[in-house]
Design a protein around this motif. Structure first.
Motif, PDB file in Angstrom:
ATOM      1  N   ALA A  46      15.097  10.698 -45.482  1.00  0.00           N
ATOM      2  CA  ALA A  46      16.495  10.459 -45.099  1.00  0.00           C
ATOM      3  C   ALA A  46      16.852   8.982 -45.237  1.00  0.00           C
ATOM      4  CB  ALA A  46      16.723  10.929 -43.671  1.00  0.00           C
ATOM      5  N   ALA A  47      15.932   8.101 -44.868  1.00  0.00           N
ATOM      6  CA  ALA A  47      16.211   6.665 -44.984  1.00  0.00           C
ATOM      7  C   ALA A  47      16.458   6.281 -46.434  1.00  0.00           C
ATOM      8  CB  ALA A  47      15.040   5.867 -44.410  1.00  0.00           C
ATOM      9  N   PHE A  48      15.653   6.822 -47.354  1.00  0.00           N
ATOM     10  CA  PHE A  48      15.895   6.552 -48.765  1.00  0.00           C
ATOM     11  C   PHE A  48      17.287   7.032 -49.173  1.00  0.00           C
ATOM     12  CE2 PHE A  48      16.148   8.201 -53.075  1.00  0.00           C
ATOM     13  CZ  PHE A  48      15.839   7.059 -53.814  1.00  0.00           C
ATOM     14  N   CYS A  49      17.627   8.247 -48.762  1.00  0.00           N
ATOM     15  CA  CYS A  49      18.921   8.807 -49.174  1.00  0.00           C
ATOM     16  C   CYS A  49      20.084   7.985 -48.626  1.00  0.00           C
ATOM     17  CB  CYS A  49      19.028  10.260 -48.713  1.00  0.00           C
ATOM     18  SG  CYS A  49      17.944  11.390 -49.608  1.00  0.00           S
ATOM     19  N   LEU A  50      19.966   7.520 -47.392  1.00  0.00           N
ATOM     20  CA  LEU A  50      21.044   6.712 -46.816  1.00  0.00           C
ATOM     21  C   LEU A  50      21.258   5.432 -47.614  1.00  0.00           C
ATOM     22  CD1 LEU A  50      20.249   7.178 -43.026  1.00  0.00           C
ATOM     23  CD2 LEU A  50      22.273   8.031 -44.224  1.00  0.00           C
TER      24      LEU A  50
END
Length: 849
Positions: free
Chosen positions: A526-530
């Motif tokens: 999720a951090a990558f996607c954000l």
């Protein structure tokens, strides 16, 4: 299976099975014997693939496997062939984590081209953001059993029992009956083969072991030892040791060159063990490799503690603890009296008396068979048990089985649908343990994926994975700077794959697993996607991805450009929306239970949750196109190929949970229209996916129609005869025909049957004002039941919330359903137009009618 049973079954194919009551009684007698001997479920026929001739090609062979070591059994009388595989034998070595360091500098250039609407330039610039392609999954060895006996073969029979995971062949030559039995044991890490005859000292055989990869074989008294390595530099490759040992009664076993020759033997047992030097995705297979020779020797030595019968019993007990959890009977059932006992069978029991290849062909030509439909369902469960029990090494594109030195698509992990589809049936079909190999594999992807995020995308938080992977957990975009961006340049494989880990929690309710394993990996993705999302220059209130592709599909712009690279693709945003919502729900669940949230070096869990809360409402929404379909692209562009096999933009419908017929009816209708435009003809794995999509739309007849399409007979790839049939469907051994073989279609088909019979969901309102609302689990019984299955029963399907369900139905209505809770909880059940809310204690159950 005894001689009388086999001869009776062979005789069945010599006559029309629909002509006389007497023939029906023979069939019933046979089925009664099988049910008695092998413990088949009361309401399920014996699940057996069988043939009246040996296999002549891979697509006719029968697979056995213990989750690591496997074989394809051909069953020839003169020369029996077993093609052996070890799921840890791959080319290559650990990835270079500094590969293409600095390639991220091209991302701003690609974005600039995209927002200038110069898609041709964007496509060309994407080549700079490509790394190496995956390594190859390789075959282990080929084992030959040469029969030196002469004479014409009659009464040939070859079968694979799904009820016991045992393969058998038998035939008569010179008045002597010869039998061979094969199984792959997980508890004892061995492939065992028993060779016997009904006359003493009748076996005269040669045993040969060879391989397509570099190898050498040494023969000693009663043993063949093979040492070899995967294709490539031996200093950089996985090595292996295969040991084949023979025990025998009567006669002799002699060494002739590298062959073992059996003379005058009454019975012989062959044991095959194997070990490789693979020691983990980040360990060099030579300098840090496992002690494979001693490991193989230990496995071989372990076998002296057991007789063949004991090994067989241990194998069957181990296998059946998983397989027997789910029983399925489709169609009306009747009770039959045989030998003074009563047993229940489906009315379609006569189909079981047809050779499987003939049954499949007849089904494709319009003959109904609920037996074949059930057999295919259980075959998918058998394949998953047989190919997915090695920690950190999940089932690949071929599951476990390949005869090819260079397998199609490298036999790798394709993470833009295929690896995910492999595990769609795992939880609902009561095989959660078979998804365990994914846990460590995803952990490995996260380790390598941090470097990929930095090197290729300039993102220093979280991790990502791309289109392909292999045993080394490679995560870089592939393509080697010269292949099509439509599949090479895609970085959301990890974001999609972690949803399988979230599903494990929903089905098992294991909060410790969620906290320690699933959530940290979800947070990292999720951090990558954000950080990958950017403000939309066309509408700054929105977040989109750029560059973007829709896996393997192509568009035509309103100006006529035929391209691949775009921005704000629907599939990207569907995956990200699913991941962010699931991550937020996971954090909320742990918080409500007073458990500390996991972290994956992405900042505090609270900070990440706050970022997700801000990002979710800003994601570019779904849109509906001029044809009434769900738009696949940011703009209302046409597909270059309207019937393209991929339907990645429908992820929100299945396997996701964003689009439902109740909550988002307009989007559901747009998904329906997309499927209508794509049509019914597609490849194997895509057909499997479409069954589930139509089932989610509650279109029972179309879901069943596509299931029938999946069971279309496909000729073996090398077949040159006049009746050659080639399409997406099923080969004679029931392997999925992409074509060629990909196992994900088998798993998609099994999941599709489950989806037609039972759907479950978890819904939770998003966190608002710092407060989390309680989630709600729901089960829908028979949500997409086709007319052909208007009566039947199923036992042991699993539902989200930690529930297990049995259903009996007639006239397309639930007669009774038993809901069992593994962990305790409340669930709302929808059936027969009724709604009931059930609260159960741990281990409790309730039957509704």
């Amino acid at each position: 299976m005894n001689t009388v049973c086999m001869i009776a079954k062979k005789e069945l194919i010599l006559h029309s099975i629909e002509t006389t009551i007497a023939m029906r009684q023979i069939i019933l007698l046979y089925l009664f014997i099988v049910c008695s001997l092998f413990g088949s479920a009361q309401n399920q026929l014996p699940m057996t693939l069988w043939y009246d001739r040996p296999a002549t090609c891979f697509e006719e062979s029968l697979p056995i496997g213990n989750g690591k070591l496997g074989a394809l059994v051909y069953g020839g009388a003169d020369r029996d062939v077993l093609q052996l595989n070890d799921i840890t034998l791959w080319t290559g070595s650990p990835v270079d984590r500094d590969e293409d360091k600095g390639a991220a500098r091209w991302i701003p250039e690609i974005r600039k081209a995209l927002f200038n609407e110069d898609y041709r330039l964007a496509d060309s610039l994407q080549l700079h953001v490509q790394g190496h392609n995956s390594q190859y999954y390789q075959p282990l060895a080929t084992f030959y059993i040469d029969d030196y006996s002469s004479g014409t073969v009659t009464g040939y029979h070859r079968q694979l029992s799904l009820d016991s995971a045992i393969c058998r062949t038998s035939f008569i030559r010179g008045g002597i009956r010869y039998d061979r039995e094969y199984f792959a044991s997980n508890p004892d890490k061995v492939i065992a083969i028993r060779l016997s005859a009904d006359r003493e000292r009748a076996l005269n055989l040669g045993l040969v072991l060879t391989s397509l990869v570099p190898h050498r074989v040494k023969a000693s008294q009663g043993q063949l030892t093979m040492l070899g390595h995967a294709t490539g530099d031996p200093k950089q490759s996985i090595h292996y040791c295969t040991m084949l040992k023979v025990t025998h009664r009567d006669g002799s076993v002699q060494v002739v060159d590298s062959t073992l020759q059996l003379s005058g033997v009454t019975e012989a047992v062959v044991y095959i063990v194997n070990a490789t030097s693979f020691n983990g995705f980040d360990k060099h297979p030579v300098t840090q490799g496992a002690d494979y020779i001693n490991m193989a020797a230990d496995q071989a030595w372990h076998l002296v503690n057991y007789t063949y019968s004991q090994l067989r019993e241990r194998h069957v007990a181990d296998y059946r603890q998983f397989y027997t959890r789910v029983q399925l009977q489709l169609g009306e059932s009747t009770q039959h009296q045989v030998a003074g006992r009563t047993f229940t069978l489906s009315d379609d029991y006569e189909s079981e008396a047809m050779p499987t290849n003939e049954l499949l062909r007849a089904y494709s030509d319009g003959r109904p068979s609920t037996y074949l439909e059930t057999l295919y369902f259980q075959y998918g469960r058998y394949l998953l048990i047989s190919s997915s029990r090695t920690p950190g090494v999940p089932a690949n594109l071929q599951g476990l089985w390949t005869p090819h030195l260079w397998s199609p698509w490298r036999g790798n992990y394709t993470v833009n649908i295929n690896l995910e589809e492999n595990y769609w049936p795992a939880f609902v079909a009561n095989l959660a343990e078979m998804a365990v190999p994914l846990d460590n594999f995803v952990k490995a992807l996260a380790e390598n994926g941090r470097h990929t995020a930095r090197n290729y995308y300039g993102i220093h938080r979280g991790w990502c994975s791309s289109h392909n992977s292999d045993i080394w957990a490679m995560t870089n975009p592939v393509g080697e700077k010269n292949e099509k961006p439509e599949w090479a340049n895609w970085n959301l494989g990890g974001a999609w794959l972690v949803n399988t880990l979230w599903d494990r929690f929903l089905f098992t309710q294991d909060a410790d697993y969620l906290r320690q394993v699933a959530l940290p990996l979800m947070q990292g993705a999720a951090a990558f996607c954000l950080d990958w999302l950017i403000d939309n220059p066309r509408n700054p209130s929105e977040l989109i991805t750029a560059p973007s592709t829709s896996p393997e599909n192509e568009y035509v712009t309103d100006r006529g450009y035929h391209g691949m690279t775009c921005y704000g693709g629907t599939a990207d945003l569907a995956i990200i929306r699913e991941l962010l919502r699931n991550t937020q729900c996971a954090c909320s669940i742990l918080s409500s239970r007073g458990l500390k949230q996991g972290q994956e070096s992405v900042g505090s869990g609270d900070d990440l949750s706050a970022s997700i809360t801000r990002a979710l409402p800003r994601l570019h929404p779904y849109t509906i196109g001029h044809m009434g379909d769900l738009n696949e692209w940011y703009y209302d562009w046409d597909d270059y190929d309207f019937q393209h096999r991929h339907q990645s933009h429908l992820i929100g419908l299945y396997p996701g949970s964003q689009i439902t017929t109740d909550a988002t009816p307009q989007l559901a209708q747009a998904c329906r229209r997309s499927l209508e435009i794509k049509g019914d003809k597609t490849t194997g794995w895509s057909t499997g996916w479409r069954i589930n999509l139509w089932a989610r739309l509650h279109d029972s007849q179309q879901a069943y129609h596509i299931y029938q399409k999946l069971l279309t007979y496909v000729s073996p790839d090398g077949y040159k005869g006049p009746d050659r049939r080639r399409s997406g469907g099923t080969y004679p051994n029931l392997f999925d025909a992409h074509p060629p073989f990909q196992i994900d279609g088998n798993f998609g088909g099994t999941a599709g049957v489950c989806e037609m019979l039972l759907q479950s969901s978890y819904t939770q309102q998003l966190v608002q004002h710092g407060k989390a609302f309680n989630g709600r689990y729901a089960i829908e019984l028979l949500p997409a039941l086709p007319e052909a299955w208007s009566a039947g029963s199923v036992r042991g399907l699993c539902a989200r919330g930690g529930f297990e369900v049995d259903i009996n139905w007639k006239d397309a209505k639930v007669v009774s359903a038993t809901i069992r809770s593994k962990t305790g909880g409340t669930v709302t059940v929808y059936y027969n137009g009724k709604v009931k809310t059930i609260k159960l204690k741990k281990g409790g159950q309730k039957t509704i009618r």
